[in-house]
Every structure is written in structure tokens, then in C-alpha cells.
Scaffold this motif. Sequence first.
Motif, PDB file in Angstrom:
ATOM      1  N   ALA A 179       0.826  -1.209   0.000  1.00 48.50           N
ATOM      2  CA  ALA A 179       0.000   0.000   0.000  1.00 48.50           C
ATOM      3  C   ALA A 179       0.861   1.259   0.000  1.00 48.50           C
ATOM      4  CB  ALA A 179      -0.943  -0.005   1.200  1.00 48.50           C
ATOM      5  N   VAL A 180       1.907   1.262   0.814  1.00 45.46           N
ATOM      6  CA  VAL A 180       2.790   2.433   0.874  1.00 45.46           C
ATOM      7  C   VAL A 180       3.512   2.625  -0.451  1.00 45.46           C
ATOM      8  CG1 VAL A 180       4.828   3.395   1.987  1.00 45.46           C
ATOM      9  CG2 VAL A 180       3.053   2.307   3.363  1.00 45.46           C
ATOM     10  N   ASN A 181       3.977   1.519  -1.044  1.00 48.90           N
ATOM     11  CA  ASN A 181       4.679   1.613  -2.310  1.00 48.90           C
ATOM     12  C   ASN A 181       3.748   2.099  -3.431  1.00 48.90           C
ATOM     13  OD1 ASN A 181       7.083   1.128  -3.964  1.00 48.90           O
ATOM     14  ND2 ASN A 181       5.876  -0.513  -4.898  1.00 48.90           N
ATOM     15  N   THR A 182       2.496   1.625  -3.403  1.00 50.75           N
ATOM     16  CA  THR A 182       1.527   2.077  -4.402  1.00 50.75           C
ATOM     17  C   THR A 182       1.286   3.570  -4.278  1.00 50.75           C
ATOM     18  OG1 THR A 182       0.451  -0.085  -4.391  1.00 50.75           O
ATOM     19  CG2 THR A 182      -0.813   1.773  -5.265  1.00 50.75           C
ATOM     20  N   ARG A 183       1.196   4.045  -3.058  1.00 52.48           N
ATOM     21  CA  ARG A 183       0.998   5.479  -2.856  1.00 52.48           C
ATOM     22  C   ARG A 183       2.190   6.277  -3.378  1.00 52.48           C
ATOM     23  NH1 ARG A 183      -1.409   9.500  -0.157  1.00 52.48           N
ATOM     24  NH2 ARG A 183      -0.043  11.138   0.630  1.00 52.48           N
ATOM     25  N   ALA A 184       3.394   5.801  -3.128  1.00 51.03           N
ATOM     26  CA  ALA A 184       4.584   6.500  -3.611  1.00 51.03           C
ATOM     27  C   ALA A 184       4.623   6.529  -5.135  1.00 51.03           C
ATOM     28  CB  ALA A 184       5.843   5.835  -3.047  1.00 51.03           C
ATOM     29  N   ILE A 185       4.234   5.429  -5.775  1.00 48.96           N
ATOM     30  CA  ILE A 185       4.204   5.379  -7.235  1.00 48.96           C
ATOM     31  C   ILE A 185       3.154   6.353  -7.780  1.00 48.96           C
ATOM     32  CG2 ILE A 185       3.656   3.922  -9.216  1.00 48.96           C
ATOM     33  CD1 ILE A 185       4.875   1.583  -7.701  1.00 48.96           C
ATOM     34  N   ASP A 186       1.977   6.362  -7.158  1.00 49.99           N
ATOM     35  CA  ASP A 186       0.933   7.276  -7.609  1.00 49.99           C
ATOM     36  C   ASP A 186       1.374   8.732  -7.472  1.00 49.99           C
ATOM     37  OD1 ASP A 186      -0.650   5.112  -8.143  1.00 49.99           O
ATOM     38  OD2 ASP A 186      -1.788   5.228  -6.265  1.00 49.99           O
ATOM     39  N   LEU A 187       2.029   9.047  -6.384  1.00 49.47           N
ATOM     40  CA  LEU A 187       2.496  10.406  -6.177  1.00 49.47           C
ATOM     41  C   LEU A 187       3.564  10.780  -7.205  1.00 49.47           C
ATOM     42  CD1 LEU A 187       2.539  13.002  -4.543  1.00 49.47           C
ATOM     43  CD2 LEU A 187       4.150  11.919  -2.958  1.00 49.47           C
ATOM     44  N   THR A 188       4.486   9.863  -7.484  1.00 50.18           N
ATOM     45  CA  THR A 188       5.525  10.148  -8.472  1.00 50.18           C
ATOM     46  C   THR A 188       4.927  10.345  -9.859  1.00 50.18           C
ATOM     47  OG1 THR A 188       7.076   8.815  -7.175  1.00 50.18           O
ATOM     48  CG2 THR A 188       7.683   9.326  -9.445  1.00 50.18           C
ATOM     49  N   HIS A 311      -3.513  11.960   5.355  1.00 49.13           N
ATOM     50  CA  HIS A 311      -2.991  10.843   4.569  1.00 49.13           C
ATOM     51  C   HIS A 311      -3.971   9.693   4.683  1.00 49.13           C
ATOM     52  CE1 HIS A 311       0.958  12.724   3.906  1.00 49.13           C
ATOM     53  NE2 HIS A 311       0.828  13.162   5.150  1.00 49.13           N
ATOM     54  N   SER A 312      -4.718   9.502   3.642  1.00 48.04           N
ATOM     55  CA  SER A 312      -5.690   8.408   3.636  1.00 48.04           C
ATOM     56  C   SER A 312      -6.049   8.101   2.212  1.00 48.04           C
ATOM     57  CB  SER A 312      -6.945   8.785   4.441  1.00 48.04           C
ATOM     58  OG  SER A 312      -7.625   9.855   3.836  1.00 48.04           O
ATOM     59  N   GLU A 313      -6.726   6.999   2.017  1.00 52.04           N
ATOM     60  CA  GLU A 313      -7.168   6.659   0.676  1.00 52.04           C
ATOM     61  C   GLU A 313      -8.169   7.680   0.159  1.00 52.04           C
ATOM     62  OE1 GLU A 313      -8.671   2.755   0.699  1.00 52.04           O
ATOM     63  OE2 GLU A 313      -6.769   1.807   1.175  1.00 52.04           O
ATOM     64  N   ARG A 314      -8.956   8.225   1.087  1.00 50.05           N
ATOM     65  CA  ARG A 314      -9.943   9.211   0.662  1.00 50.05           C
ATOM     66  C   ARG A 314      -9.266  10.507   0.218  1.00 50.05           C
ATOM     67  NH1 ARG A 314     -13.167  13.341   2.823  1.00 50.05           N
ATOM     68  NH2 ARG A 314     -15.328  13.326   2.064  1.00 50.05           N
ATOM     69  N   GLY A 315      -8.123  10.802   0.822  1.00 54.62           N
ATOM     70  CA  GLY A 315      -7.467  12.058   0.482  1.00 54.62           C
ATOM     71  C   GLY A 315      -6.666  12.008  -0.789  1.00 54.62           C
ATOM     72  N   GLY A 316      -6.291  10.826  -1.268  1.00 56.01           N
ATOM     73  CA  GLY A 316      -5.488  10.755  -2.471  1.00 56.01           C
ATOM     74  C   GLY A 316      -4.092  11.293  -2.225  1.00 56.01           C
ATOM     75  N   VAL A 317      -3.430  11.722  -3.303  1.00 52.83           N
ATOM     76  CA  VAL A 317      -2.086  12.267  -3.167  1.00 52.83           C
ATOM     77  C   VAL A 317      -2.095  13.777  -3.073  1.00 52.83           C
ATOM     78  CG1 VAL A 317      -1.049  10.327  -4.379  1.00 52.83           C
ATOM     79  CG2 VAL A 317      -1.760  12.342  -5.675  1.00 52.83           C
ATOM     80  N   GLY A 318      -3.249  14.406  -3.192  1.00 56.16           N
ATOM     81  CA  GLY A 318      -3.339  15.842  -3.021  1.00 56.16           C
ATOM     82  C   GLY A 318      -2.945  16.651  -4.232  1.00 56.16           C
ATOM     83  N   LEU A 319      -2.895  16.035  -5.412  1.00 50.03           N
ATOM     84  CA  LEU A 319      -2.497  16.752  -6.624  1.00 50.03           C
ATOM     85  C   LEU A 319      -3.588  16.756  -7.695  1.00 50.03           C
ATOM     86  CD1 LEU A 319       1.205  15.573  -7.038  1.00 50.03           C
ATOM     87  CD2 LEU A 319       0.412  17.854  -6.437  1.00 50.03           C
ATOM     88  N   GLY A 320      -4.760  16.220  -7.390  1.00 49.78           N
ATOM     89  CA  GLY A 320      -5.796  16.103  -8.418  1.00 49.78           C
ATOM     90  C   GLY A 320      -6.192  17.428  -9.022  1.00 49.78           C
ATOM     91  N   LEU A 321      -6.646  18.363  -8.190  1.00 51.49           N
ATOM     92  CA  LEU A 321      -7.076  19.664  -8.705  1.00 51.49           C
ATOM     93  C   LEU A 321      -5.891  20.528  -9.121  1.00 51.49           C
ATOM     94  CD1 LEU A 321     -10.025  20.574  -6.318  1.00 51.49           C
ATOM     95  CD2 LEU A 321     -10.111  19.689  -8.651  1.00 51.49           C
TER      96      LEU A 321
END
Length: 364
Positions: A179-188, A311-321
Motif C-alpha cells: 500500500a505504501v509503495n503504491t501510494r509513492a508510485i501514484d504520487l511520483t 494521509h488516507s485513501e480518501r485524500g489521495g495524493v493531493g495533486l488532483g485539482l
Amino acid sequence: MDRPPGPSVRLRLTLSYAGFLMVAGFLMLVAGWLFMTRVRHVGLAFDPEYRLAVARSFAPLAAVTMAFLLVFGLVGGWFLAGRMLAPLDRITHATRMAANGSLSHRIRLPGRKDEFREFADVFDTMLARLEAHVAEQRRFAANASHELRTPLAVSKSLLDVARTDPPRDPRELVERLHAVNTRAIDLTEALLLLSRAEQRSFTPERVDLSLMAEEATETLLPLAERHGVTLDTGGDIAPAPGSPALLLQLTTNLVQNAIVHNLPEGGWVRVRTGVRPRTVLLTVENTGERLAPELVATLTEPFRRGTARVHSERGGVGLGLAIVRTIVQAHDGTLTLAPRPEGGLRVTVELPAPPVRTARSPAP
């Protein structure tokens, strides 16, 4: 760029003023001499002796006059050139300060509007925008460093716990690391997409926003079902020049944001496309909590997630908008966020319409 030194602009203007004054004075003297020697009613044209006497007395006077004009032209030209170029000195000083990194300095040239003052006002506006952009980039770099450091720190903590507690079930560790690695990939990937949109590294194509909306809603339908949100898509064919990949990402981010930040039950998301005389519209509207206008104004900043930086699944990575705003800017459009009185958000994207193609007349 290294260039050999040359005469200053003030010196060149001074020599130009003095030279022009000398030419004008010489022409005036020639005109006066011709008037005295050629015009009949003056009485000199038919008296050679008197003409010679006048010529002898006229020559020294002309020389003194030309010398006076030369000195007056140089002194007056130097003074006038200095007065005319004084605004340029302030502009040059501000430019040097900006080149050294001081973007907060402004020229603020006083007086009525002219070419120099118009240039100074444009330069001040450019500095203000550049200062704001640099400040935003610094905040973004600091936030990105913090966000990227978080999953790495979490991974390190999980590995430290696993190393100090070997009998622990490794499956839980693998799941959390995944899960942590997936979040890091999504953010990158989000950061790379944001950089690509800022650079405008795409070839514009004719894109129908209504098709982008349909594709995005179909892709996110399972997510909407898990959140109990109803999707409603409709509108007119809305062609716009741009990147299909970026505009699809824009639409997907808007719809996903509307699904995630919605009511716990019975929420809906409405996606509409429309056409105006010179622009096309994409509107994404959703139910949800009531949002203050002050909060809505900050939602397009990087790493802003609703009412808090969580930091949660609901919050996403914070870059959508933030990505949406950058893509809209890359397409020379406008992005408008407005809170709904009943709760939720209405996002409107307005992009330039493609130029109208005129039919060619058939060849004779």
C-alpha cells in the motif's frame, strides 16, 4: 554575452542633438545670406562693393554663431538626454536586482503614461507574476519533498518493526508495504504528469470533451458504486484543441474528486459539456459537505485535500485539482471552482473552441 564597450546612449543622443542644431543653424545662416544678397528689394544684389563688405562682416558673425550653437547643442543635448534617459536608469537598476534574485523590487515609475512608463508597468507586472510563480514552486518543492519522504519513512518503520519482531506474520507487512509503495508510485506519476502539463509538451489535436466525460465516468463507475454515488453524464458535443491524454486526465481527476469528496450515502455527480460562441465548457458538479469560499479558493494548491492535509485513501495524493489547474492553463483555458449552497462543489472548465473552418470555393 561579452561585447566590446561603446559610446553610451546619452553621448550618442547628445551628439545627435548637437549635430541637428548645427545643421539647422547652418541652414538658417545660408538662408539669411541668400536673402540679403539675392532679394532685390533688400538693395544688395546690385552693389558688389557693399555685398563684399557685408560678406566680410557676416563671416565672423556666422563662425561665432556656429560655435555658440555647437556648445549650446552639446550642453543642452547632454542635459536633455539625461532627463530623457532617467527612467531607463531606474528600469536597468530593477532589471539588475531581478537578475540577482531580488524579485520583490518594483520600478513604480511616477508620472503620466508614456513609452517608458508603460514598459516599467509591464515589467513590474511581470516581476509580480514571476515572484508569485517562484514562491509557488518553492512551496510545491517543499510539499513534494515532504510527501515523498512520508512513504519512505513509513516503509523504513515497517521494516524496522519486522526486523525487531521476526515471528510476526510477514503477510501483514507485505500488504502494508504494498500500500505504501503504491501510494509513492501514484504520487511520483502525478508529479511527472504535472511537470509534463506545465511544459506544454504536446501537439494539439481536436478533442471532444463529451467523449472524454463518457470515458472517465465509465472508468470510474466501479469507484462510484463503492462510494454509493450516482453518476450522470450528458451535454453537447464540445470539441476543443488540445492533448487527448491530458484532457482525459483532467476529466478523470474532476470526476474522481467529485466521487471521493461526496456524501456518505445518496450522493451524486453530474457531468455536463456545452458550447459557447468562442469556448467550450466542461462542468462537474457534486453533492457533499458545505464548503467555505475561502477553502474552495485553496483547493487547486498542491497537496490540499478538502479540509485538511490528511494521509488516507480518501485524500489521495493531493495533486488532483492542482493537475487540473495546470492542464487548463496549458490549454489557455480558465478553471472556476464554486461551492454549492446545498453543499458540494461545482467545477467549470472553459477552453478555447477550435477555429471555424471556412469552406473553400470550388476551383473553376
